[in-house]
Motif scaffolding. Structure first.
Motif, mmCIF file in Angstrom:
data_model
loop_
_atom_site.group_PDB
_atom_site.id
_atom_site.type_symbol
_atom_site.label_atom_id
_atom_site.label_comp_id
_atom_site.label_asym_id
_atom_site.label_seq_id
_atom_site.Cartn_x
_atom_site.Cartn_y
_atom_site.Cartn_z
ATOM 1 N N LYS A 152 -7.770 14.016 -11.311
ATOM 2 C CA LYS A 152 -8.299 13.913 -9.954
ATOM 3 C C LYS A 152 -7.247 13.336 -9.016
ATOM 4 O O LYS A 152 -6.394 12.538 -9.431
ATOM 5 C CB LYS A 152 -9.556 13.044 -9.948
ATOM 6 C CG LYS A 152 -10.773 13.735 -10.555
ATOM 7 C CD LYS A 152 -12.039 12.949 -10.294
ATOM 8 C CE LYS A 152 -13.261 13.736 -10.729
ATOM 9 N NZ LYS A 152 -14.524 13.054 -10.403
ATOM 10 N N PRO A 153 -7.287 13.719 -7.753
ATOM 11 C CA PRO A 153 -6.252 13.289 -6.792
ATOM 12 C C PRO A 153 -6.048 11.786 -6.723
ATOM 13 O O PRO A 153 -4.923 11.304 -6.599
ATOM 14 C CB PRO A 153 -6.769 13.841 -5.460
ATOM 15 C CG PRO A 153 -7.613 15.011 -5.832
ATOM 16 C CD PRO A 153 -8.248 14.644 -7.141
ATOM 17 N N GLU A 154 -7.130 11.031 -6.831
ATOM 18 C CA GLU A 154 -7.010 9.578 -6.684
ATOM 19 C C GLU A 154 -6.259 8.910 -7.839
ATOM 20 O O GLU A 154 -5.854 7.747 -7.728
ATOM 21 C CB GLU A 154 -8.396 8.935 -6.532
ATOM 22 C CG GLU A 154 -9.364 9.200 -7.684
ATOM 23 C CD GLU A 154 -10.271 10.392 -7.419
ATOM 24 O OE1 GLU A 154 -11.443 10.327 -7.853
ATOM 25 O OE2 GLU A 154 -9.804 11.353 -6.791
ATOM 26 N N TYR A 155 -6.050 9.658 -8.935
ATOM 27 C CA TYR A 155 -5.336 9.089 -10.077
ATOM 28 C C TYR A 155 -3.926 9.670 -10.250
ATOM 29 O O TYR A 155 -3.182 9.225 -11.126
ATOM 30 C CB TYR A 155 -6.132 9.342 -11.374
ATOM 31 C CG TYR A 155 -7.506 8.725 -11.395
ATOM 32 C CD1 TYR A 155 -7.684 7.347 -11.432
ATOM 33 C CD2 TYR A 155 -8.641 9.544 -11.388
ATOM 34 C CE1 TYR A 155 -8.958 6.792 -11.451
ATOM 35 C CE2 TYR A 155 -9.911 8.996 -11.409
ATOM 36 C CZ TYR A 155 -10.066 7.618 -11.435
ATOM 37 O OH TYR A 155 -11.328 7.074 -11.464
ATOM 38 N N GLN A 156 -3.561 10.618 -9.424
ATOM 39 C CA GLN A 156 -2.334 11.368 -9.661
ATOM 40 C C GLN A 156 -1.060 10.560 -9.426
ATOM 41 O O GLN A 156 0.009 10.922 -9.915
ATOM 42 C CB GLN A 156 -2.321 12.638 -8.802
ATOM 43 C CG GLN A 156 -3.320 13.678 -9.292
ATOM 44 C CD GLN A 156 -3.344 14.929 -8.429
ATOM 45 O OE1 GLN A 156 -2.560 15.063 -7.488
ATOM 46 N NE2 GLN A 156 -4.250 15.851 -8.743
ATOM 47 N N THR A 157 -1.148 9.456 -8.694
ATOM 48 C CA THR A 157 0.050 8.639 -8.444
ATOM 49 C C THR A 157 0.240 7.538 -9.487
ATOM 50 O O THR A 157 1.251 6.832 -9.467
ATOM 51 C CB THR A 157 -0.031 7.996 -7.041
ATOM 52 O OG1 THR A 157 -1.223 7.200 -6.957
ATOM 53 C CG2 THR A 157 -0.063 9.075 -5.959
ATOM 54 N N GLY A 172 2.036 7.198 -16.246
ATOM 55 C CA GLY A 172 1.430 7.769 -17.434
ATOM 56 C C GLY A 172 0.747 6.749 -18.322
ATOM 57 O O GLY A 172 -0.310 7.018 -18.898
ATOM 58 N N GLU A 173 1.367 5.552 -18.441
ATOM 59 C CA GLU A 173 0.773 4.529 -19.312
ATOM 60 C C GLU A 173 -0.599 4.089 -18.795
ATOM 61 O O GLU A 173 -1.533 3.838 -19.567
ATOM 62 C CB GLU A 173 1.679 3.293 -19.398
ATOM 63 C CG GLU A 173 3.163 3.589 -19.614
ATOM 64 C CD GLU A 173 3.878 3.842 -18.303
ATOM 65 O OE1 GLU A 173 4.073 2.893 -17.516
ATOM 66 O OE2 GLU A 173 4.225 5.013 -18.073
ATOM 67 N N GLU A 174 -0.709 4.012 -17.464
ATOM 68 C CA GLU A 174 -1.981 3.594 -16.874
ATOM 69 C C GLU A 174 -3.052 4.666 -17.078
ATOM 70 O O GLU A 174 -4.205 4.345 -17.382
ATOM 71 C CB GLU A 174 -1.793 3.311 -15.380
ATOM 72 C CG GLU A 174 -3.045 2.857 -14.646
ATOM 73 C CD GLU A 174 -3.568 1.505 -15.124
ATOM 74 O OE1 GLU A 174 -4.703 1.158 -14.758
ATOM 75 O OE2 GLU A 174 -2.848 0.809 -15.866
ATOM 76 N N ILE A 175 -2.667 5.932 -16.940
ATOM 77 C CA ILE A 175 -3.623 7.013 -17.164
ATOM 78 C C ILE A 175 -4.076 7.006 -18.622
ATOM 79 O O ILE A 175 -5.266 7.172 -18.923
ATOM 80 C CB ILE A 175 -2.986 8.372 -16.799
ATOM 81 C CG1 ILE A 175 -2.714 8.427 -15.291
ATOM 82 C CG2 ILE A 175 -3.886 9.535 -17.220
ATOM 83 C CD1 ILE A 175 -1.887 9.617 -14.859
ATOM 84 N N GLY A 176 -3.123 6.756 -19.530
ATOM 85 C CA GLY A 176 -3.469 6.681 -20.939
ATOM 86 C C GLY A 176 -4.452 5.555 -21.216
ATOM 87 O O GLY A 176 -5.386 5.712 -22.007
ATOM 88 N N ARG A 177 -4.240 4.419 -20.555
ATOM 89 C CA ARG A 177 -5.146 3.280 -20.748
ATOM 90 C C ARG A 177 -6.554 3.635 -20.260
ATOM 91 O O ARG A 177 -7.554 3.322 -20.926
ATOM 92 C CB ARG A 177 -4.615 2.060 -19.997
ATOM 93 C CG ARG A 177 -5.472 0.795 -20.184
ATOM 94 C CD ARG A 177 -4.968 -0.364 -19.327
ATOM 95 N NE ARG A 177 -5.113 -0.049 -17.909
ATOM 96 C CZ ARG A 177 -6.272 -0.180 -17.240
ATOM 97 N NH1 ARG A 177 -7.370 -0.574 -17.882
ATOM 98 N NH2 ARG A 177 -6.332 0.092 -15.966
#
Length: 284
Positions: A149-154, A157-162
């Motif tokens: 989703k756009p709000e997570y695209q910035t 990678g480590e944060e998205i993985g968490r």
């Protein structure tokens, strides 16, 4: 000899002359589009799509299915078709089986406009209404992919993985990536009634008549599309490649190439692929 063009990431091969025969194969999608002529090299493809029941698009279905057995394909082919013609197709194949004293293996998948089916793996298809004599469909092939989703695209990678490990809901959207659309034997108004086909990476579109030999009005009376109607919409095609096909035998193949090269605006012409042989005669 079969015609073959490269359209974006897809190979379109086969044969098409209006009123005579049309059958195309897209190997990368493992699909055959229409069965107006039984081509041996198409018989091992498991997914066959009939646009309508006219003989130049459907009369060789039984022969194509029969060749599968000779080629060692014993699993049932999937035949996608307009729901309204399913019973007639089944009756014709049953009659053919009695003539041959053998049955072919297949499964019909009837569709109505707007219905979606999974073809295989990540390939899906959506049927759309085309405008011809009797029930007819076009087919739009697409992939369903997940997109952050756009709000997570910035986020790194480590944060998205968490966030994924923590089970954060609605982290991704499911989106459709429009790959290839097929519209044949139709009035040009299909471009308004199914506008998303002009956004597919590749659009295979009928273009039966090309110049003043047949007027737009005469073309519409025959329920087909004229090159003038495509030129009038030239700035609306967003496709990476536009494959024009289903030309009238009133034009020789060389003449088809010449007319399109001369008449189509340059900005669109660079994306057009002419599905006609480079020889002076049509196959057969």
């Amino acid at each position: 000899m079969l015609t073959e063009v490269q359209a974006g990431p897809y190979t379109i091969r086969g044969i098409s002359v209006a009123g005579v025969y049309t059958s195309l194969q897209v190997p990368e999608l493992s699909v055959v589009l229409d069965a107006g002529v039984p081509l041996r090299s198409f018989s091992t493809t498991d997914h066959i799509f009939l646009s309508h029941g006219h003989s130049d698009h459907a009369s060789s279905l039984g022969a194509l299915l029969g060749i599968r057995g000779l080629m060692g394909k014993h699993s049932p082919a999937q035949v996608f078709l307009p729901a309204e013609i399913e019973s007639a197709v089944l009756e014709s194949l049953e009659a053919l089986g009695r003539l041959h004293r053998s049955a072919v293996s297949f499964k019909t998948i009837p569709l109505l406009p707007g219905e979606t089916r999974k073809v295989y793996r990540d390939i899906w298809v959506r049927a759309f209404r085309t405008h011809h004599a009797g029930p007819s469909l076009g087919y739009q092939f697409f992939r369903r992919i997940t997109k952050l989703k756009p709000e997570y695209q910035t986020l790194p990678g480590e944060e998205i993985g968490r966030l994924r490990r923590e089970g954060v809901p609605e982290l991704f959207d499911e989106v459709e990536r429009l790959e290839l659309a097929y519209a044949t034997d139709t009035l040009s108004r299909v471009l308004e009634s199914a506008p998303s086909i002009m956004e597919s990476r590749v659009l295979i579109l009928e273009c039966t008549y090309l110049d003043q030999k047949f007027t737009v009005e005469e073309t519409q009376e025959r329920l087909h599309t004229h090159l003038d109607e495509i030129i009038a919409r030239a700035d609306r095609f967003q496709n990476e490649a536009l494959v024009l096909m289903h030309f009238s035998q009133a034009y020789g193949p060389e003449r088809v190439h010449d007319i399109i090269r001369q008449r189509v605006p340059p900005a669109l012409l660079e994306r057009v692929r002419v599905f006609a042989p480079s020889t002076s005669h049509w196959f057969g």
